[in-house]
Design a protein around this motif. Sequence first.
Motif, PDB file in Angstrom:
ATOM      1  N   ILE A 123       4.389   6.980   8.400  1.00 19.61           N
ATOM      2  CA  ILE A 123       3.127   6.712   7.700  1.00 19.61           C
ATOM      3  C   ILE A 123       1.907   7.182   8.488  1.00 19.61           C
ATOM      4  CG2 ILE A 123       2.730   4.354   8.561  1.00 19.61           C
ATOM      5  CD1 ILE A 123       2.137   5.648   4.949  1.00 19.61           C
ATOM      6  N   TRP A 124       2.037   7.377   9.776  1.00 19.95           N
ATOM      7  CA  TRP A 124       0.888   7.704  10.627  1.00 19.95           C
ATOM      8  C   TRP A 124       0.014   8.839  10.083  1.00 19.95           C
ATOM      9  CZ3 TRP A 124      -1.526   5.115  14.304  1.00 19.95           C
ATOM     10  CH2 TRP A 124      -2.492   5.785  15.040  1.00 19.95           C
ATOM     11  N   PRO A 125       0.585   9.965   9.646  1.00 19.39           N
ATOM     12  CA  PRO A 125      -0.279  11.052   9.151  1.00 19.39           C
ATOM     13  C   PRO A 125      -1.059  10.703   7.877  1.00 19.39           C
ATOM     14  CG  PRO A 125       1.950  11.852   9.592  1.00 19.39           C
ATOM     15  CD  PRO A 125       1.994  10.357   9.673  1.00 19.39           C
ATOM     16  N   TYR A 126      -0.649   9.669   7.174  1.00 18.38           N
ATOM     17  CA  TYR A 126      -1.254   9.333   5.886  1.00 18.38           C
ATOM     18  C   TYR A 126      -2.152   8.100   5.945  1.00 18.38           C
ATOM     19  CZ  TYR A 126       2.463  12.493   4.612  1.00 18.38           C
ATOM     20  OH  TYR A 126       3.294  13.586   4.556  1.00 18.38           O
ATOM     21  N   ALA A 127      -1.783   7.135   6.779  1.00 19.41           N
ATOM     22  CA  ALA A 127      -2.547   5.881   6.851  1.00 19.41           C
ATOM     23  C   ALA A 127      -2.263   5.205   8.190  1.00 19.41           C
ATOM     24  CB  ALA A 127      -2.177   4.957   5.688  1.00 19.41           C
ATOM     25  N   GLN A 128      -3.074   5.547   9.176  1.00 20.53           N
ATOM     26  CA  GLN A 128      -2.866   4.993  10.517  1.00 20.53           C
ATOM     27  C   GLN A 128      -2.971   3.466  10.535  1.00 20.53           C
ATOM     28  OE1 GLN A 128      -5.208   7.609  10.146  1.00 20.53           O
ATOM     29  NE2 GLN A 128      -3.813   9.203  10.832  1.00 20.53           N
ATOM     30  N   TRP A 129      -3.818   2.904   9.692  1.00 23.90           N
ATOM     31  CA  TRP A 129      -3.981   1.452   9.680  1.00 23.90           C
ATOM     32  C   TRP A 129      -2.674   0.757   9.310  1.00 23.90           C
ATOM     33  CZ3 TRP A 129      -3.169  -1.727   5.531  1.00 23.90           C
ATOM     34  CH2 TRP A 129      -3.120  -1.147   4.264  1.00 23.90           C
ATOM     35  N   TYR A 185       0.839  -1.205   0.000  1.00 27.61           N
ATOM     36  CA  TYR A 185       0.000   0.000   0.000  1.00 27.61           C
ATOM     37  C   TYR A 185       0.872   1.253   0.000  1.00 27.61           C
ATOM     38  CZ  TYR A 185      -3.228   3.607   1.536  1.00 27.61           C
ATOM     39  OH  TYR A 185      -3.958   4.764   1.626  1.00 27.61           O
ATOM     40  N   VAL A 186       1.885   1.265   0.866  1.00 34.02           N
ATOM     41  CA  VAL A 186       2.762   2.444   0.952  1.00 34.02           C
ATOM     42  C   VAL A 186       3.453   2.687  -0.383  1.00 34.02           C
ATOM     43  CG1 VAL A 186       4.856   3.384   2.030  1.00 34.02           C
ATOM     44  CG2 VAL A 186       3.116   2.262   3.441  1.00 34.02           C
ATOM     45  N   PHE A 187       4.061   1.650  -0.950  1.00 37.58           N
ATOM     46  CA  PHE A 187       4.778   1.820  -2.213  1.00 37.58           C
ATOM     47  C   PHE A 187       3.831   2.243  -3.340  1.00 37.58           C
ATOM     48  CE2 PHE A 187       7.834  -1.429  -0.284  1.00 37.58           C
ATOM     49  CZ  PHE A 187       8.658  -0.450   0.228  1.00 37.58           C
ATOM     50  N   LEU A 188       2.634   1.673  -3.365  1.00 36.76           N
ATOM     51  CA  LEU A 188       1.653   2.036  -4.384  1.00 36.76           C
ATOM     52  C   LEU A 188       1.232   3.499  -4.246  1.00 36.76           C
ATOM     53  CD1 LEU A 188      -0.067   1.052  -6.757  1.00 36.76           C
ATOM     54  CD2 LEU A 188      -1.822   0.378  -5.087  1.00 36.76           C
ATOM     55  N   ARG A 245       1.686   6.476  -6.943  1.00 34.71           N
ATOM     56  CA  ARG A 245       0.536   7.277  -7.376  1.00 34.71           C
ATOM     57  C   ARG A 245       0.665   8.757  -7.004  1.00 34.71           C
ATOM     58  NH1 ARG A 245      -4.488   3.309  -5.654  1.00 34.71           N
ATOM     59  NH2 ARG A 245      -4.277   1.898  -7.432  1.00 34.71           N
ATOM     60  N   GLY A 246       1.692   9.093  -6.202  1.00 37.11           N
ATOM     61  CA  GLY A 246       1.899  10.475  -5.796  1.00 37.11           C
ATOM     62  C   GLY A 246       0.986  10.936  -4.677  1.00 37.11           C
ATOM     63  N   LYS A 247       0.356  10.006  -3.978  1.00 43.48           N
ATOM     64  CA  LYS A 247      -0.584  10.365  -2.908  1.00 43.48           C
ATOM     65  C   LYS A 247       0.107  10.578  -1.566  1.00 43.48           C
ATOM     66  CE  LYS A 247      -4.510   8.566  -5.208  1.00 43.48           C
ATOM     67  NZ  LYS A 247      -5.898   8.402  -5.105  1.00 43.48           N
ATOM     68  N   ILE A 248       1.304  10.036  -1.422  1.00 42.08           N
ATOM     69  CA  ILE A 248       2.119  10.316  -0.232  1.00 42.08           C
ATOM     70  C   ILE A 248       3.542  10.601  -0.704  1.00 42.08           C
ATOM     71  CG2 ILE A 248       0.712   8.974   1.386  1.00 42.08           C
ATOM     72  CD1 ILE A 248       2.750   6.765   1.293  1.00 42.08           C
ATOM     73  N   PRO A 249       4.288  11.400   0.053  1.00 47.34           N
ATOM     74  CA  PRO A 249       5.652  11.750  -0.368  1.00 47.34           C
ATOM     75  C   PRO A 249       6.571  10.518  -0.374  1.00 47.34           C
ATOM     76  CG  PRO A 249       4.933  13.111   1.504  1.00 47.34           C
ATOM     77  CD  PRO A 249       3.887  12.077   1.288  1.00 47.34           C
ATOM     78  N   ALA A 250       7.523  10.532  -1.282  1.00 43.33           N
ATOM     79  CA  ALA A 250       8.443   9.401  -1.431  1.00 43.33           C
ATOM     80  C   ALA A 250       9.249   9.141  -0.157  1.00 43.33           C
ATOM     81  CB  ALA A 250       9.372   9.638  -2.614  1.00 43.33           C
ATOM     82  N   TRP A 251       9.583  10.190   0.601  1.00 43.29           N
ATOM     83  CA  TRP A 251      10.398  10.001   1.805  1.00 43.29           C
ATOM     84  C   TRP A 251       9.700   9.112   2.832  1.00 43.29           C
ATOM     85  CZ3 TRP A 251       8.390  11.514   6.428  1.00 43.29           C
ATOM     86  CH2 TRP A 251       7.382  12.468   6.410  1.00 43.29           C
ATOM     87  N   VAL A 252       8.375   9.026   2.779  1.00 37.14           N
ATOM     88  CA  VAL A 252       7.628   8.170   3.713  1.00 37.14           C
ATOM     89  C   VAL A 252       7.977   6.703   3.499  1.00 37.14           C
ATOM     90  CG1 VAL A 252       5.304   7.406   4.367  1.00 37.14           C
ATOM     91  CG2 VAL A 252       5.751   9.837   3.955  1.00 37.14           C
TER      92      VAL A 252
END
Length: 133
Positions: free
Chosen positions: A100-106, A41-44, A48-55
Amino acid sequence: MDVDFRTWYDQLIKPPWTPPPWMIGLIWSILYPLIAISFGYVFLQVIRGKIPAWVAIPFLINLVANLLFMPIFSGWKNLWLASVDVVVVWLSIPWAMWTIWPYAQWVALFQVPYLCWVTIATTLMLYILFANP
């Protein structure tokens, strides 16, 4: 696992609470799907540009270190390098959870059982390292 590794591993001094091989296999068979789903999920989302690459950096570091552990430990039989590797795995999990917490807590919460198991594995590895000079 080759016979040489099994012989070598059986001769190592291990703590009395060392899990049996079947339990280790069972635990990883539960954790790997959680890791695949959450890391995927994180890599996808990065692609897709939905979360910054540094995450994704701690996830990538964790993935590489996790994949390197068995070749280092069972192939090279290098206790020092395997210990450094498992510490990298261990440290990268809370780092990944934090990023990842600010973007996807799950995704962060999916790492809790992984962190618990790697804490045990790290403790076990460090015990083996220091008990087998």
